[in-house]
Enzyme design. Structure first.
Site, short mmCIF file in Angstrom:
data_model
loop_
_atom_site.label_atom_id
_atom_site.label_comp_id
_atom_site.label_asym_id
_atom_site.label_seq_id
_atom_site.Cartn_x
_atom_site.Cartn_y
_atom_site.Cartn_z
CE LYS A 11 1.14 4.88 8.38
NZ LYS A 11 1.14 4.05 7.19
CE1 TYR A 26 -3.76 2.43 0.59
CE2 TYR A 26 -2.50 3.24 2.48
CZ TYR A 26 -3.56 3.37 1.59
OH TYR A 26 -4.41 4.45 1.71
CG ASP A 46 5.82 3.65 0.92
OD1 ASP A 46 6.11 4.27 1.97
OD2 ASP A 46 4.65 3.53 0.51
#
Ligand SMILES: *Cc1c(COP(=O)(O)O)cnc(C)c1O
Length: 433
Positions: free
Chosen positions: A266, A143, A238
């Site tokens: 994050k 994702y 990522d």
């Protein structure tokens, strides 16, 4: 036990679509109403009914120093007193950028944005701008946010709902995303043979965390680097989830792999909306105002978010909690599996640093199709059972669990006591399905 949350959810649904601002929060795959969280401190969250939980969601990753850390809070409050947003450069942006650039060999210049979605979308535009190619290759079950073209076989919320892609994504966009199987270099090589010089970049999670935690097999990431070099495509790693979570820096350091572009999010926002993408000077010089790849943001580099990120990274650098976090996650997972075996429940698991997942299947999953074999009824019973015992887990088999610096040995022991109770109930036929 959860009456107030139920009421609040009912009210929220009258105004907010689905009652939530991100789908997985709705507990839909569990078939229960979500908890409304009133407060979070250290390793715990507290719901509106006054229940206390040991938290393994941790805001889906950012809260690695624990919730509401005093040092982070102090820095945030001090910064906020000087203004919430300027829309002009401020030195806090440089301060956070410095820390990130120093922590990553592969990054010389960086750009802050507001979410991982935005960072991934921008990194792909950059890769296309640099190479002049349109196609990208992503892995099924990885994702990278919800931009058009990345919602093609995406994991996380989408896979929980059993939807391979989203409505509203034009076919013309989706067709530029080529899909390979995680941990399967042959599937990547085959795609490159067919599409050779049309692929701008491979985008990959170095440790997959959005189909549950799946670790890369030996040689997988190195193989991607070699394929990218051979076909002059860029490698985008990522690290929105793994960055500053597996070590101070990225999973790229642990697996000794040098990407062309890195995406972060994050942890670097310390609980505020902040994310970034970075690369060497040459690649980043394509970004406006230096270059012709356009990307902008009204609130990008927000001072309060930068302050939270700086304070968080400084704690991580100073305390270096990573060995301890890794040990605790490994211990938790191996003892969970041990308990499950005792009760005859099929369970396997993966962990990387403080990220971990258990899967209700005997064979440890290595890719998305393996994860599909997990028994979702058992997961649901485990989740509800644990919630009733005061353990707050991600409400989906396809999400990662996180341990923070504030999770104590007592928290872990209490989690195992709860798990033993739940496994014994499941073994005696008590299922919430
Ligand atoms: C969470 C996540 C994203 C998306 O970040 P948002 O801030 O939710 O947009 C992208 N990539 C990975 C690997 C993630 O874990």
């Amino acid at each position: 036990m959860f009456e107030k949350s139920k009421e609040l959810f009912k009210e929220a649904k009258e105004y907010i679509i689905g009652g939530v601002d991100s789908p997985v929060r709705a507990f839909k795959s569990i078939g229960e109403d979500p908890l409304f969280i009133k407060k979070a401190k250290g390793s715990k969250v507290y719901d509106e009914d006054g229940n206390e939980f040991i938290d393994y969601v941790n805001s889906w990753g950012p809260a690695i120093v624990g919730h509401s850390n005093d040092i982070v809070l102090k820095k945030v409050i001090e910064t906020a007193q000087n203004g919430l947003s300027f829309g002009a450069p401020c030195s806090l942006e440089t301060e956070l950028a410095k820390r990130i650039v120093n922590a990553f060999d592969s990054i010389e210049r960086i750009r802050f944005v507001n979410s991982g979605t935005e960072a991934a979308m921008s990194a792909i535009r950059l890769a296309r701008g640099v190479t002049g190619r349109d196609n990208i290759l992503k892995f099924i079950g990885c994702y990278h946010g919800h931009s058009d073209g990345l919602l093609v076989g995406a994991g996380s919320g989408a896979s929980t709902f059993g939807v391979p892609s989203s409505k509203g994504v034009p076919l013309d966009f989706a067709k530029h995303t080529l899909l390979a199987e995680y941990n399967d270099l042959d599937s990547v090589a085959k795609i490159f043979e067919e599409h050779s010089d049309t692929i701008a970049a491979i985008i990959v999670e170095p440790v997959a965390g959005n189909m549950g935690v799946i670790t890369p097999k030996d040689g997988f990431l190195k193989g991607l680097r070699e394929i990218c070099d051979k076909y002059r495509s860029l490698l985008i790693i990522d690290e929105v989830m793994s960055g500053f979570r597996l070590t101070y820096g990225g999973a790229q350091h642990i697996y000794n792999i040098k990407p062309d572009i890195t995406i972060l999010g994050k942890v670097i926002g310390g609980g505020f909306p902040a994310a970034a993408y970075g690369a060497n000077k040459d690649i980043m010089s394509y970004i406006s105002p230096e270059g012709d790849v356009y990307q902008a943001g009204t609130l990008s580099g927000n001072p309060v978010a930068m302050a939270a990120g700086i304070a968080t990274l400084d704690i991580l650098k100073q305390k270096n909690p990573y060995d301890n976090l890794t040990y605790n996650a490994q211990k938790l997972i191996s003892r969970l599996i041990g308990l499950a075996v005792e009760y005859g429940i099929p369970l396997s698991g993966n962990s990387a640093g403080s990220m971990f997942s258990v899967f209700f299947t005997e064979k440890t999953p290595e890719n998305y199709s393996d994860v599909q074999k997990s028994n979702l009824n058992l997961f649901k019973s485990y989740f509800i059972g644990m919630l009733n015992e005061g353990i707050y887990l991600p409400p989906s088999q396809f999400e990662a669990n996180f341990i923070t610096m504030q999770h104590t040995l007592a928290d872990i022991e209490n989690t195992l006591v709860a798990a033993e109770k739940v496994f014994s109930e499941i073994a005696s036929g008590k299922l919430y399905v």
